[in-house]
Design a protein around this motif. Sequence first.
Motif, PDB file in Angstrom:
ATOM      1  N   ASP B 126       0.894  -1.203  -0.074  1.00 40.93           N
ATOM      2  CA  ASP B 126       0.131  -0.053  -0.148  1.00 40.93           C
ATOM      3  C   ASP B 126       0.834   1.229  -0.085  1.00 40.93           C
ATOM      4  O   ASP B 126       0.739   2.535  -0.470  1.00 40.93           O
ATOM      5  N   CYS B 167       4.921  -2.478  -8.579  1.00 40.39           N
ATOM      6  CA  CYS B 167       3.838  -1.824  -7.717  1.00 40.39           C
ATOM      7  C   CYS B 167       2.237  -1.889  -8.144  1.00 40.39           C
ATOM      8  O   CYS B 167       2.105  -1.831  -9.357  1.00 40.39           O
ATOM      9  N   VAL B 171      -0.643   2.663  -5.506  1.00 40.93           N
ATOM     10  CA  VAL B 171       0.267   2.788  -4.436  1.00 40.93           C
ATOM     11  C   VAL B 171       0.626   4.209  -4.070  1.00 40.93           C
ATOM     12  O   VAL B 171       0.861   5.089  -4.607  1.00 40.93           O
TER      13      VAL B 171
END
Lengths: 505, 505
Positions: B126, B167, B171
């Motif tokens: 995250d 990613c 993100v």
Amino acid sequence: METILKTVSRSPITNKDYPIPATVNDQAGIDQFLSVHPGKKVVVVQGMGFVGSVMGLVVANAITEEYAVIGIDLPTPASWWKICSINEGVFPVLASDPKISEYYAKSREKKNYYATCDPYAYSKADVVIVDINLDVKKQTGPGHELLDYTVDLTPFKKAVESIGNNCRQDVLVLVETTVPPGTTEKVVKPLLQECLQKRGLPVDQLKVGHSYERVMPGPKYIDSIQNFYRVFAGTDAMSTEAVEKFLRTVIRTDEFPLTRLGHTNATEMAKVLENSFRAMNIAFMVEWSRFAEEASVDIYEVVNAIRMRPTHKNIMLPGLGVGGYCLTKDPLLASWARMNLFNSNDPLLQSEKGVRINDKMPLYAFEYLQSQYKDSLSGKKVLLLGVSYLNDVGDTRYTPVEGFYNQLQEAGAEISLHDPHVLYWEEKDTWVTQDLNKLLEQDYDIITITTGHKEYRSNPALMAKLQEKTPAVIYDTIGVLTNEEIKTLSDKHMVRVLGRGDLQG
Amino acid sequence: METILKTVSRSPITNKDYPIPATVNDQAGIDQFLSVHPGKKVVVVQGMGFVGSVMGLVVANAITEEYAVIGIDLPTPASWWKICSINEGVFPVLASDPKISEYYAKSREKKNYYATCDPYAYSKADVVIVDINLDVKKQTGPGHELLDYTVDLTPFKKAVESIGNNCRQDVLVLVETTVPPGTTEKVVKPLLQECLQKRGLPVDQLKVGHSYERVMPGPKYIDSIQNFYRVFAGTDAMSTEAVEKFLRTVIRTDEFPLTRLGHTNATEMAKVLENSFRAMNIAFMVEWSRFAEEASVDIYEVVNAIRMRPTHKNIMLPGLGVGGYCLTKDPLLASWARMNLFNSNDPLLQSEKGVRINDKMPLYAFEYLQSQYKDSLSGKKVLLLGVSYLNDVGDTRYTPVEGFYNQLQEAGAEISLHDPHVLYWEEKDTWVTQDLNKLLEQDYDIITITTGHKEYRSNPALMAKLQEKTPAVIYDTIGVLTNEEIKTLSDKHMVRVLGRGDLQG
């Protein structure tokens, strides 16, 4: 100063003219003053300027002793009115500190503060405090940028000689002037000894020391002398003891302990190092300010973020430039001393560089304006808000506004001046308006904020006034405008801030 | 670093060897770790060095949220052992802060801090926190003085790409590395967007920001991250909000409010300006230190007197030189950025000059010793007290002792090293003794104090030991000896202190 031609000395406070006396003889006046104070120790303060006259007040209101204080200065147009003023009941320094008038009233009541131009006063002194100026002569370019400088000790030496030619053999001479490190030991002491010897007097009871005040004209003028840390040293053990004993009677040393250093070279160095530290920290910020402009960064926001750290609290802000009597010259005094009193081959290059950078700031501020304004400035109406070098103080000595003003003048601009604390701008021989509303009845092409007086900070009335005006360039050279103010003003005016690239921030 | 040849990575803490893995694949390990933490937000910290590994600890012990933390670094001899250590139960940073082991024990208990070298981890994140190094390559002379420098962004960009190639499109990438101002906006964000686009993903949910820690290895390591003021900015409103929300979960923002700046350029500039301020303030003192030696003044006494003023508290002391990872390079990073990321023609000359002056200090310290010692140093026995760059900390990165040591070595001296905090001096590939008493069983020609560890300050046992020794030169390069100690030692030894001209003071 037209010392030779003028025969009167005019008080800028009362506008009263005092004829320069034909003779310095004031023996009768001094004897009469002292006859009222039998048995009291006599302190003579040499130099009735911003420091000396107030130092005299502090001694006249000493904490643990009753002194008879004599202030002494030269019978010149620049100084004679101060002598007359003190004796007539008008203190020669205007300041926002209420303690000044309080202390002066007390000394008037006690009749213990007299002023004169007669060196005869030194013969009565237990203590002589040297508070005269010691100047650096700068050769500057058109934007006030430093080209070269010299230090001439001759006037200072003359003043010391006038003490030596009159003083008692057991006097304590306490130098408070900011001097090139080495001066007390290498210049003052030998000169006083020489004078005593010429008078056939012994030199072994003479006491010489150095101590510097950290005086700050403004609302805490007196406190900055009486309630603040002070550094001192003597040229020998006897002198050191005498200085300490004297300082303890006039300064609140219980709350602000004295700092005794090992040598007068050290106290003298500490003083100029203090001021060089400030000057250099401002100079350091200049290139970051330019970088901020290029990178769309608000340098004021950045500096405030950094000041959150206790280890970085002393980081400075850039602006129009550096003014005042100390930061503009003390690094040069020190560098000169290193080469001339200690025969070093190396100047204090970094510290000199600091002065050079700072002295160029007004020129940069002007050039930035010119680059943004583009059009010719000839005949343009420009309003300068602030001429003093310091917020909320009416001191114009070496104000950076001068270099900026000179450039505008040279470009043919029509300049109006506002400053709530300056009636008359001595260095430019020009009057300054205090009524901002009246000034704002007219229109201007450029309105520049040149001093950070509180009248220009978060003042809704001023903002409203500016909003009513014909579109102009509003130029903040010291970052007093808030983001919100910039936004509001930008609706109508072109706003520029030194050290800020992005005004939508 | 012999990255190519070495096939093992040795822990300097346990001396254990870890073979470098043939593949970075650790998908099973990562999935297994995350399976224990369903529903928790995943924070990946890139870079397991002095900052990243401890930042990971702080996130694993966040205040208002439970995170699953993955530390990631490269499988190199320099870093692979850190990854293995974290997973095995040995924290890879030795520090005097008891909170380090406390926090690490908690994270072991919660099993919420895992380390890996597999970029697959980024796909689970995250939040990615970038805590890798961005170095300045200095070309230095024999005394470690700066000749030239370059900044190569390639390794940094590669690291950012490894995030972008793995990613999620939503993100938050939070750059904490000290970067050249402009990097987050001009390098990191476009690079991440490019990677996402190549992967056919949208870029409108990507969040990128910059925030810098003010970490200080030592007794308050954790507090310097968790309980301290922090500055941040995002590249757009969505990013700014995401950064603020995240920081509020890990930092005690109630006591240490966050400072939000208008642009990542501003936060990046604030960080390098902070360090340049310190570096320049040390550099400024160097010439005053030389002046003090010439004028028989004790610069330490003078600086202490000046620090009485709150406005002058940040005045620095000179010494052997400047070390560590930040002050030695950050002014150069900034200057490089001004010219290369903002296309300015002007470097930050003053700030660069600060680094140049500081980098020359060890050379001066050596030359001063040579000028006092006069005799050849070849074959002379020299004891150095302290090799780290900071008091009471075992950090040898860019320690100024290195330049001094190199000069001594070149002159043919036989050098013994003491440091209570350094077992092995990585940069010089040499062991360091911790037992001072044992070292002092021998005689030396020169004993030099090179770090201000408390073991060398006002230590009567050390003084007694030194008094028993054969006459030597005792050389204090950082002013830790008191006047009394100097007096005592001077009975037998020749004592010299950098920045002090008069040792009878």
